[in-house]
Design a protein around this motif. Structure first.
Motif, mmCIF file in Angstrom:
data_model
loop_
_atom_site.group_PDB
_atom_site.id
_atom_site.type_symbol
_atom_site.label_atom_id
_atom_site.label_comp_id
_atom_site.label_asym_id
_atom_site.label_seq_id
_atom_site.Cartn_x
_atom_site.Cartn_y
_atom_site.Cartn_z
ATOM 1 N N TRP A 67 67.354 -1.700 -57.939
ATOM 2 C CA TRP A 67 67.793 -2.056 -56.588
ATOM 3 C C TRP A 67 66.613 -2.120 -55.630
ATOM 4 N N VAL A 68 65.707 -1.161 -55.720
ATOM 5 C CA VAL A 68 64.521 -1.161 -54.865
ATOM 6 C C VAL A 68 63.685 -2.417 -55.101
ATOM 7 N N CYS A 69 63.444 -2.737 -56.357
ATOM 8 C CA CYS A 69 62.657 -3.926 -56.684
ATOM 9 C C CYS A 69 63.332 -5.194 -56.182
ATOM 10 N N LEU A 70 64.651 -5.277 -56.358
ATOM 11 C CA LEU A 70 65.394 -6.452 -55.901
ATOM 12 C C LEU A 70 65.271 -6.639 -54.395
ATOM 13 N N LEU A 71 65.472 -5.553 -53.657
ATOM 14 C CA LEU A 71 65.450 -5.673 -52.200
ATOM 15 C C LEU A 71 64.046 -6.000 -51.703
ATOM 16 N N TYR A 72 63.041 -5.415 -52.294
ATOM 17 C CA TYR A 72 61.673 -5.720 -51.900
ATOM 18 C C TYR A 72 61.316 -7.173 -52.241
ATOM 19 N N GLU A 73 61.737 -7.647 -53.395
ATOM 20 C CA GLU A 73 61.447 -9.033 -53.759
ATOM 21 C C GLU A 73 62.187 -10.010 -52.849
ATOM 22 N N MET A 74 63.409 -9.678 -52.471
ATOM 23 C CA MET A 74 64.160 -10.543 -51.560
ATOM 24 C C MET A 74 63.518 -10.564 -50.172
ATOM 25 N N ALA A 75 63.038 -9.421 -49.712
ATOM 26 C CA ALA A 75 62.370 -9.365 -48.407
ATOM 27 C C ALA A 75 61.107 -10.221 -48.421
ATOM 28 N N ALA A 76 60.341 -10.136 -49.500
ATOM 29 C CA ALA A 76 59.116 -10.934 -49.622
ATOM 30 C C ALA A 76 59.436 -12.420 -49.723
ATOM 31 N N THR A 77 60.522 -12.752 -50.401
ATOM 32 C CA THR A 77 60.936 -14.150 -50.497
ATOM 33 C C THR A 77 61.357 -14.679 -49.138
ATOM 34 N N PHE A 78 62.117 -13.883 -48.395
ATOM 35 C CA PHE A 78 62.519 -14.252 -47.027
ATOM 36 C C PHE A 78 61.280 -14.562 -46.194
ATOM 37 N N HIS A 79 60.268 -13.737 -46.330
ATOM 38 C CA HIS A 79 59.014 -13.921 -45.591
ATOM 39 C C HIS A 79 58.340 -15.239 -45.954
ATOM 40 N N SER A 80 58.481 -15.654 -47.192
ATOM 41 C CA SER A 80 57.779 -16.854 -47.656
ATOM 42 C C SER A 80 58.588 -18.132 -47.448
ATOM 43 N N TRP A 81 59.868 -17.986 -47.142
ATOM 44 C CA TRP A 81 60.735 -19.152 -46.963
ATOM 45 C C TRP A 81 60.779 -19.559 -45.488
ATOM 46 N N PRO A 82 60.329 -20.749 -45.134
ATOM 47 C CA PRO A 82 60.412 -21.181 -43.737
ATOM 48 C C PRO A 82 61.796 -21.713 -43.365
ATOM 49 N N HIS A 83 62.584 -22.128 -44.366
ATOM 50 C CA HIS A 83 63.871 -22.769 -44.090
ATOM 51 C C HIS A 83 64.983 -22.128 -44.920
ATOM 52 N N ASN A 84 66.214 -22.362 -44.492
ATOM 53 C CA ASN A 84 67.413 -21.955 -45.234
ATOM 54 C C ASN A 84 67.421 -20.468 -45.555
ATOM 55 N N ARG A 85 66.941 -19.667 -44.625
ATOM 56 C CA ARG A 85 66.862 -18.227 -44.860
ATOM 57 C C ARG A 85 68.244 -17.575 -44.924
ATOM 58 N N GLN A 86 69.196 -18.138 -44.208
ATOM 59 C CA GLN A 86 70.526 -17.557 -44.210
ATOM 60 C C GLN A 86 71.128 -17.585 -45.608
ATOM 61 N N LYS A 87 70.831 -18.639 -46.359
ATOM 62 C CA LYS A 87 71.324 -18.732 -47.732
ATOM 63 C C LYS A 87 70.752 -17.614 -48.581
ATOM 64 N N LEU A 88 69.490 -17.286 -48.358
ATOM 65 C CA LEU A 88 68.865 -16.217 -49.122
ATOM 66 C C LEU A 88 69.562 -14.887 -48.839
ATOM 67 N N VAL A 89 69.862 -14.631 -47.575
ATOM 68 C CA VAL A 89 70.554 -13.394 -47.226
ATOM 69 C C VAL A 89 71.925 -13.350 -47.889
ATOM 70 N N GLU A 90 72.592 -14.482 -47.954
ATOM 71 C CA GLU A 90 73.927 -14.532 -48.564
ATOM 72 C C GLU A 90 73.899 -14.197 -50.045
ATOM 73 N N ILE A 91 72.860 -14.640 -50.754
ATOM 74 C CA ILE A 91 72.847 -14.399 -52.203
ATOM 75 C C ILE A 91 72.431 -12.964 -52.546
ATOM 76 N N ILE A 92 72.053 -12.180 -51.544
ATOM 77 C CA ILE A 92 71.815 -10.754 -51.779
ATOM 78 C C ILE A 92 73.141 -10.008 -51.886
ATOM 79 N N THR A 93 74.196 -10.575 -51.305
ATOM 80 C CA THR A 93 75.486 -9.897 -51.245
ATOM 81 C C THR A 93 76.007 -9.461 -52.612
ATOM 82 N N PRO A 94 76.024 -10.323 -53.642
ATOM 83 C CA PRO A 94 76.513 -9.859 -54.946
ATOM 84 C C PRO A 94 75.689 -8.707 -55.517
#
Length: 425
Positions: free
Chosen positions: A338-365
């Motif tokens: 879980w820690v690795c997943l959340l950290y990787e998602m945070a880093a991905t959010f940082h690197s994505w300039p667009h469609n960030r809301q979609k990234l947040v949504e796919i963390i839900t499952p």
């Protein structure tokens, strides 16, 4: 529309008539006609018992629903020497806009201390007012966060994301960064007003974590107040995430970007001064649908599998698929994963300039999977025993912070290289 102020003219005029106050208690509300009277009653009693010699104002900041919240608030009689304002705030619908109006009122009234209290509380007592305001009024603290006794499956976003991530990033062990009931000085209210955030998710559900993070990064003198058991309109985490989850997590990730220089320097964490009596009372339980959480995890992995494989490390993506195939009895998404997943998602959010809301949504499952695992681990534990597991998880986030720092920069650089190659092509 970008409003210059969250106060409507009639509210501003009422504040002008009052002129000054020592204490302001703000109550943001929306569709809370069943609980608002009890909350106001406890606030007025608390001010009467503990601050009778001070000029006190109660401001109800309503979102303008069609129920009778405002009527109930207007009809309830407070102590004669207290002032009450019932208002409809201006701005995007959400708690953040309500609090903006409270910040502005605190500044205009030149108060020494301001508290905000959620309007759906059923467990609030008059002593909450003392525990929140005293540290500001008497101790010189600039920000007071709450500490509650909560049922082990209440506050799952806090327990599994917000507390651990805030502690690891900013180095302060603030147990309820999005607790909802805070106190702060006038200087902090003015600092909040000055920020250009009132058209973002901060104006909605992102306000609490934003307030806490700003208080930490500004170097404010902060503490916690033990408020006892929190009983409110809690819901099954498998049924009621909705926009709150997305807005809180999105705000968390944006704050990580804004405060990158700060949190990269932080190592470990420190305790925060905490006041008020400890209460070892088991809170009333909340029903949870364990099977529903596991089913939602499996459905999400099946639906978003290709995307997970694209943005996550090979080990994490493979682990998610392995967990999907487990039976309900053996289902487990570990703390470390879980820690690795959340950290990787945070880093991905940082690197994505667009469609960030979609990234947040796919963390839900993934979040559903972690909650299901936590429920399985703590099924036979009391809420106090389960708290030890929450602490273990927070330590896991701290101990693996170097992994976040390494992938934070790497993912950003990888995205730049990909964009550059795409433009050349």
């Amino acid at each position: 529309m970008d409003y210059f102020t969250a106060l409507r003219p009639y509210t501003a005029k009422r504040i002008e008539e009052i002129e000054r106050a020592d204490i302001l208690v703000g109550i943001p509300c929306y569709n809370n006609e069943k609980t608002i009277t009890h909350v106001i009653q406890m606030v007025t009693h608390g001010l009467h018992h503990h601050f009778r010699d001070r000029k006190c104002v109660i401001l109800i900041a309503d979102g303008g629903p069609t129920d009778d919240t405002r009527e109930a608030a207007k009809e309830f009689e407070i102590k004669p020497w207290q002032e009450k304002i019932v208002s409809i705030y201006r701005g995007p619908a959400g708690k953040g806009s309500a609090l903006r109006s409270i910040f502005e009122a605190a500044k205009r009234l030149q108060v020494r201390a301001c508290a905000v209290i959620d309007s759906d509380l059923r467990s609030i007592t008059s002593d909450w007012i003392k525990y929140l305001i005293d540290p500001v009024f008497e101790g010189g603290y600039e920000f007071v966060a709450p500490v509650y006794t909560r049922y082990k499956y209440d506050g799952t976003i806090t327990n599994n994301i917000v507390y651990s991530l805030t502690r690891a990033l900013y180095g302060k062990r603030i147990r309820q960064p999005i607790g909802g009931d805070f106190a702060f000085s006038r200087d902090m209210a003015e600092a909040y007003i000055d920020q250009d955030v009132w058209q973002t998710d901060v104006a909605r559900f992102g306000i609490d974590i934003w307030m806490t993070t700003l208080a930490i990064t500004k170097g404010c003198k902060l503490c916690q107040a033990r408020l006892g058991v929190k009983v409110h309109d809690a819901k099954d985490p498998s049924e009621s995430l909705g926009p709150m989850f997305r807005q809180v997590l999105g705000t968390l990730f944006v704050l990580m970007e804004q405060n990158e220089t700060y949190w990269k320097k932080v190592k470990g964490s420190s305790v925060v001064d905490t006041f008020g009596p400890e209460q070892l009372i088991e809170p009333e339980p909340i029903k949870v649908n364990l099977e529903g959480l596991i089913d939602r995890y499996r459905l999400g992995i099946k639906q978003f599998g290709p995307l997970y494989r694209e943005i996550l490390s090979e080990d994490c993506a493979r682990e998610l698929e392995s967990i999907r195939k487990l039976s309900d009895r053996k289902f487990s998404l570990s703390m470390y994963v879980w820690v690795c997943l959340l950290y990787e998602m945070a880093a991905t959010f940082h690197s994505w300039p667009h469609n960030r809301q979609k990234l947040v949504e796919i963390i839900t499952p993934l979040y559903y999977g972690r909650i299901a695992s936590f429920i399985k681990q703590t099924r036979d534990m009391s809420s106090f025993e389960a708290e030890k597991l929450v602490e273990e998880q927070a330590i896991e986030f701290e101990e693996n912070k170097d992994y976040l720092v390494s992938i934070w920069d790497r993912k950003k650089n990888e995205n730049r290289e990909f964009t550059g190659h795409a433009q050349q092509a």
